[in-house]
Design an enzyme around this catalytic site. Structure first.
Site, PDB file in Angstrom:
ATOM      1  N   ILE A 139      -1.663  10.875   5.902  1.00 48.73           N
ATOM      2  CA  ILE A 139      -2.864   9.908   5.890  1.00 48.73           C
ATOM      3  C   ILE A 139      -2.146   8.518   6.003  1.00 48.73           C
ATOM      4  O   ILE A 139      -1.028   8.293   5.282  1.00 48.73           O
ATOM      5  CB  ILE A 139      -3.530   9.842   4.596  1.00 48.73           C
ATOM      6  CG1 ILE A 139      -4.325  11.261   4.457  1.00 48.73           C
ATOM      7  CG2 ILE A 139      -4.623   8.721   4.772  1.00 48.73           C
ATOM      8  CD1 ILE A 139      -4.779  11.530   3.092  1.00 48.73           C
ATOM      9  N   CYS A 140      -2.437   7.826   7.107  1.00 54.21           N
ATOM     10  CA  CYS A 140      -2.168   6.535   7.281  1.00 54.21           C
ATOM     11  C   CYS A 140      -2.969   5.450   7.010  1.00 54.21           C
ATOM     12  O   CYS A 140      -4.194   5.386   7.696  1.00 54.21           O
ATOM     13  CB  CYS A 140      -1.577   6.129   8.819  1.00 54.21           C
ATOM     14  SG  CYS A 140      -0.829   4.557   9.313  1.00 54.21           S
ATOM     15  N   VAL A 141      -3.207   4.771   5.882  1.00 55.94           N
ATOM     16  CA  VAL A 141      -3.852   3.909   5.397  1.00 55.94           C
ATOM     17  C   VAL A 141      -3.125   2.646   4.787  1.00 55.94           C
ATOM     18  O   VAL A 141      -2.098   3.005   3.867  1.00 55.94           O
ATOM     19  CB  VAL A 141      -5.045   4.432   4.638  1.00 55.94           C
ATOM     20  CG1 VAL A 141      -4.589   4.983   3.418  1.00 55.94           C
ATOM     21  CG2 VAL A 141      -6.069   3.190   4.230  1.00 55.94           C
TER      22      VAL A 141
END
Length: 268
Positions: free
Chosen positions: A93-95
């Site tokens: 996940i890229c956040v």
């Protein structure tokens, strides 16, 4: 295998409080699963938000906590395959919350809510899945079609094997139908008698009968049902009797007149 021994005691206490709070008051659309022997990996099932290509899906993810948590952010991964700009093919996940915007004061609840919000509003500018990011910018309908396809294949909620409500309703309806049928078939006379008793136009008929015959109807409930049905069928003979009586009276009067004439003729 990682165990709670890999985390400092103060972190374990903090996590225990957070996890208890998440269990008692879970965020909307999120269910958290915990292994009491290993707080370093947190699992969560996220419901696909309504109105998105992920609607009706359930996506499992995990957060991996390092030994220096909460000073460093956890790493997040989707275990369920999903077509999303900010989720790599391996599930990473890229956040920003899990990277440059991380703050040690942020708790697990905040992280989970941010990840679910990512399903509502993706950020194609920082895409890990370049195909999904480009498709989202160029042709949203095509992106949504791909996302729904992945959701339907990998994330659909399991359907219940038995529809208890439908079976119950069908059974209840069957019992009602059988009950009604049995009343009509087994003893139709009872149904007819009941209908006669409940029909309001019978009240004037009873009064007419009473006036004609001069007799009071029976007072018992059972006999009244029998007498009513018999009286309704016996009405024509009562009328015929009245006509017959009238004819007899007229015949007797004529006979008296003839006898009187004979007597007067004899006197002459």
């Amino acid at each position: 295998m990682a165990t709670n021994e890999n985390l400092p005691p103060n972190v374990i206490k903090q996590l225990a409080r957070e996890l208890k709070n998440l269990d008692e008051t879970p965020p909307e659309g999120i269910k958290v699963g915990v292994n009491d022997d290993d707080f370093s990996t947190i699992y969560a099932d996220i419901d696909g938000p309504a109105g998105t290509p992920y609607e009706n899906g359930v996506f499992r993810m995990k957060l991996i906590l390092s030994r220096d948590f909460p000073h460093s952010p956890p790493k997040g991964y989707f275990l369920t395959k999903i077509f999303h700009p900010n989720i790599a093919l391996n599930g990473e996940i890229c956040v920003n919350t899990l990277k440059r915007d991380w703050n040690p004061s942020l708790g697990l609840r905040h992280v989970l809510v941010v990840v679910r919000c990512l399903l509502i509003e993706p950020f194609p500018e920082s895409a890990l899945n370049e195909q999904a990011g480009k498709m989202l910018l160029d042709n949203y309908e095509e992106y949504a079609r791909h996302a729904r396809l992945y959701t339907g294949i990998h994330a659909l909620k399991p359907k219940p094997k038995f529809k208890t409500g439908a079976i119950t309703e069908s059974t209840a309806g069957l019992k009602v139908d059988q009950t009604n049928t049995s009343v009509c078939i087994i003893d139709p006379k009872i149904a007819v008698s009941a209908a006669v008793v409940q029909t309001t136009p019978l009240a004037p008929t009873l009064n007419t009968m009473k006036g004609a015959s001069g007799q009071e109807p029976p007072t018992t409930t059972l006999n009244s049902v029998v007498d009513i049905s018999s009286a309704s069928t016996a009405a024509p003979p009562v009328v015929a009797t009245h006509k017959k009586d009238g004819g007899l009276v007229k015949a007797q009067a004529d006979k008296k007149k003839i006898d009187a004439r004979k007597k007067s003729l004899k006197r002459l």
